[in-house]
Design a protein around this motif. Structure first.
Motif, PDB file in Angstrom:
ATOM      1  N   ASP A  21       6.846  -8.142-100.162  1.00  0.00           N
ATOM      2  CA  ASP A  21       6.340  -7.824 -98.836  1.00  0.00           C
ATOM      3  C   ASP A  21       7.241  -6.819 -98.138  1.00  0.00           C
ATOM      4  O   ASP A  21       8.459  -6.994 -98.072  1.00  0.00           O
ATOM      5  N   ASP A  22       6.649  -5.753 -97.592  1.00  0.00           N
ATOM      6  CA  ASP A  22       7.364  -4.714 -96.855  1.00  0.00           C
ATOM      7  C   ASP A  22       7.999  -5.314 -95.605  1.00  0.00           C
ATOM      8  O   ASP A  22       7.333  -5.998 -94.825  1.00  0.00           O
ATOM      9  N   LEU A  23       9.301  -5.076 -95.409  1.00  0.00           N
ATOM     10  CA  LEU A  23      10.000  -5.610 -94.239  1.00  0.00           C
ATOM     11  C   LEU A  23       9.795  -4.766 -92.985  1.00  0.00           C
ATOM     12  O   LEU A  23      10.239  -5.124 -91.906  1.00  0.00           O
ATOM     13  N   GLY A  24       9.162  -3.594 -93.134  1.00  0.00           N
ATOM     14  CA  GLY A  24       8.868  -2.760 -91.973  1.00  0.00           C
ATOM     15  C   GLY A  24       9.987  -1.818 -91.571  1.00  0.00           C
ATOM     16  O   GLY A  24       9.965  -1.251 -90.491  1.00  0.00           O
ATOM     17  N   PHE A  25      10.992  -1.630 -92.432  1.00  0.00           N
ATOM     18  CA  PHE A  25      12.098  -0.728 -92.123  1.00  0.00           C
ATOM     19  C   PHE A  25      11.807   0.710 -92.539  1.00  0.00           C
ATOM     20  O   PHE A  25      12.596   1.604 -92.297  1.00  0.00           O
ATOM     21  N   GLY A  26      10.698   0.937 -93.222  1.00  0.00           N
ATOM     22  CA  GLY A  26      10.394   2.266 -93.731  1.00  0.00           C
ATOM     23  C   GLY A  26      11.007   2.478 -95.097  1.00  0.00           C
ATOM     24  O   GLY A  26      11.708   1.621 -95.628  1.00  0.00           O
ATOM     25  N   SER A  27      10.721   3.645 -95.669  1.00  0.00           N
ATOM     26  CA  SER A  27      11.208   3.964 -97.009  1.00  0.00           C
ATOM     27  C   SER A  27      12.513   4.736 -96.935  1.00  0.00           C
ATOM     28  O   SER A  27      12.780   5.441 -95.966  1.00  0.00           O
ATOM     29  N   VAL A  28      13.313   4.627 -97.996  1.00  0.00           N
ATOM     30  CA  VAL A  28      14.612   5.292 -98.028  1.00  0.00           C
ATOM     31  C   VAL A  28      14.923   5.777 -99.438  1.00  0.00           C
ATOM     32  O   VAL A  28      14.465   5.198-100.418  1.00  0.00           O
ATOM     33  N   GLN A  29      15.688   6.860 -99.508  1.00  0.00           N
ATOM     34  CA  GLN A  29      16.269   7.345-100.754  1.00  0.00           C
ATOM     35  C   GLN A  29      17.777   7.299-100.592  1.00  0.00           C
ATOM     36  O   GLN A  29      18.295   7.476 -99.496  1.00  0.00           O
ATOM     37  N   VAL A  30      18.488   7.062-101.687  1.00  0.00           N
ATOM     38  CA  VAL A  30      19.951   7.007-101.637  1.00  0.00           C
ATOM     39  C   VAL A  30      20.554   7.867-102.744  1.00  0.00           C
ATOM     40  O   VAL A  30      19.904   8.159-103.749  1.00  0.00           O
ATOM     41  N   ARG A  31      21.798   8.275-102.512  1.00  0.00           N
ATOM     42  CA  ARG A  31      22.581   8.950-103.545  1.00  0.00           C
ATOM     43  C   ARG A  31      24.040   8.580-103.312  1.00  0.00           C
ATOM     44  O   ARG A  31      24.409   8.093-102.236  1.00  0.00           O
ATOM     45  N   SER A  32      24.871   8.788-104.319  1.00  0.00           N
ATOM     46  CA  SER A  32      26.273   8.402-104.196  1.00  0.00           C
ATOM     47  C   SER A  32      27.149   9.359-104.983  1.00  0.00           C
ATOM     48  O   SER A  32      26.673  10.163-105.781  1.00  0.00           O
ATOM     49  N   ARG A  33      28.436   9.246-104.730  1.00  0.00           N
ATOM     50  CA  ARG A  33      29.427   9.906-105.576  1.00  0.00           C
ATOM     51  C   ARG A  33      30.639   9.001-105.663  1.00  0.00           C
ATOM     52  O   ARG A  33      31.032   8.345-104.706  1.00  0.00           O
ATOM     53  N   ALA A  34      31.193   8.965-106.858  1.00  0.00           N
ATOM     54  CA  ALA A  34      32.277   8.031-107.150  1.00  0.00           C
ATOM     55  C   ALA A  34      33.640   8.686-106.981  1.00  0.00           C
ATOM     56  O   ALA A  34      33.769   9.910-106.978  1.00  0.00           O
ATOM     57  N   VAL A  35      34.651   7.858-106.863  1.00  0.00           N
ATOM     58  CA  VAL A  35      36.035   8.303-106.754  1.00  0.00           C
ATOM     59  C   VAL A  35      36.696   8.205-108.121  1.00  0.00           C
ATOM     60  O   VAL A  35      36.540   7.204-108.821  1.00  0.00           O
ATOM     61  N   VAL A  36      37.412   9.242-108.497  1.00  0.00           N
ATOM     62  CA  VAL A  36      38.168   9.241-109.745  1.00  0.00           C
ATOM     63  C   VAL A  36      39.640   9.426-109.388  1.00  0.00           C
ATOM     64  O   VAL A  36      39.998  10.396-108.719  1.00  0.00           O
ATOM     65  N   ALA A  37      40.478   8.492-109.814  1.00  0.00           N
ATOM     66  CA  ALA A  37      41.917   8.577-109.561  1.00  0.00           C
ATOM     67  C   ALA A  37      42.624   8.889-110.871  1.00  0.00           C
ATOM     68  O   ALA A  37      42.348   8.261-111.890  1.00  0.00           O
ATOM     69  N   GLN A  38      43.525   9.854-110.849  1.00  0.00           N
ATOM     70  CA  GLN A  38      44.257  10.185-112.067  1.00  0.00           C
ATOM     71  C   GLN A  38      45.191   9.059-112.482  1.00  0.00           C
ATOM     72  O   GLN A  38      45.372   8.802-113.661  1.00  0.00           O
ATOM     73  N   ASP A  39      45.791   8.385-111.518  1.00  0.00           N
ATOM     74  CA  ASP A  39      46.667   7.249-111.801  1.00  0.00           C
ATOM     75  C   ASP A  39      46.104   6.018-111.108  1.00  0.00           C
ATOM     76  O   ASP A  39      45.900   6.039-109.893  1.00  0.00           O
ATOM     77  N   PRO A  40      45.861   4.931-111.858  1.00  0.00           N
ATOM     78  CA  PRO A  40      45.306   3.723-111.234  1.00  0.00           C
ATOM     79  C   PRO A  40      46.134   3.217-110.057  1.00  0.00           C
ATOM     80  O   PRO A  40      45.598   2.647-109.121  1.00  0.00           O
ATOM     81  N   GLU A  41      47.440   3.458-110.079  1.00  0.00           N
ATOM     82  CA  GLU A  41      48.289   3.000-108.978  1.00  0.00           C
ATOM     83  C   GLU A  41      47.935   3.697-107.666  1.00  0.00           C
ATOM     84  O   GLU A  41      48.189   3.183-106.587  1.00  0.00           O
ATOM     85  N   ASN A  42      47.337   4.886-107.740  1.00  0.00           N
ATOM     86  CA  ASN A  42      47.000   5.645-106.536  1.00  0.00           C
ATOM     87  C   ASN A  42      45.632   5.294-105.970  1.00  0.00           C
ATOM     88  O   ASN A  42      45.255   5.805-104.926  1.00  0.00           O
ATOM     89  N   LEU A  43      44.900   4.422-106.640  1.00  0.00           N
ATOM     90  CA  LEU A  43      43.531   4.134-106.238  1.00  0.00           C
ATOM     91  C   LEU A  43      43.440   3.617-104.808  1.00  0.00           C
ATOM     92  O   LEU A  43      42.496   3.937-104.088  1.00  0.00           O
ATOM     93  N   LEU A  44      44.419   2.843-104.356  1.00  0.00           N
ATOM     94  CA  LEU A  44      44.384   2.309-102.988  1.00  0.00           C
ATOM     95  C   LEU A  44      44.502   3.410-101.942  1.00  0.00           C
ATOM     96  O   LEU A  44      44.100   3.225-100.801  1.00  0.00           O
TER      97      LEU A  44
END
Length: 91
Positions: A21-44
Motif C-alpha cells: 500500500d502506497d504511504l502517500g509520500f510520493g515517488s523517489v529515486q536515490v543514488r550514492s557514493r562510497a568512501v574509500v580510505a587508503q589506510d583503515p586507521e584513517n576511516l574515522l
C-alpha cells in the motif's frame, strides 16, 4: 587520505509502501557514493557515504519474498526477491 567514488546511477522510481500500500509520500529515486580510505586507521577521519534523493513521477509498490534454493548437503542459498523478479540481497 579519503576518496569518494563517483555517484551511482539514479535508482528506478519507487513509491514508499508498506504491505503493497502506497504511504502517500510520493515517488523517489536515490543514488550514492562510497568512501574509500587508503589506510583503515584513517576511516574515522573520512566523511560518511553520501546519499542523494530526488522526487520522480510514477513508481510502483513492490512486494518482497524470501526464496530458497535446493539443499546441497547441509546448506542452501537464501535470498530476497522483489515482485519484479529482482534479487535484492546480493546473492
Amino acid at each position: 587520505e579519503c576518496y569518494l567514488t563517483q555517484w551511482t546511477v539514479w535508482s528506478p522510481c519507487q513509491l514508499s509502501c508498506v504491505s503493497g500500500d502506497d504511504l502517500g509520500f510520493g515517488s523517489v529515486q536515490v543514488r550514492s557514493r562510497a568512501v574509500v580510505a587508503q589506510d583503515p586507521e584513517n576511516l574515522l577521519e573520512c566523511p560518511e557515504q553520501e546519499l542523494e534523493a530526488r522526487p520522480c513521477t510514477g513508481g510502483q509498490c513492490f512486494e518482497y519474498k524470501w526464496r530458497t534454493g535446493p539443499w546441497r548437503g547441509s546448506s542452501r542459498h537464501v535470498w530476497c526477491q522483489r515482485s519484479d523478479g529482482m534479487n535484492v540481497t546480493g546473492k
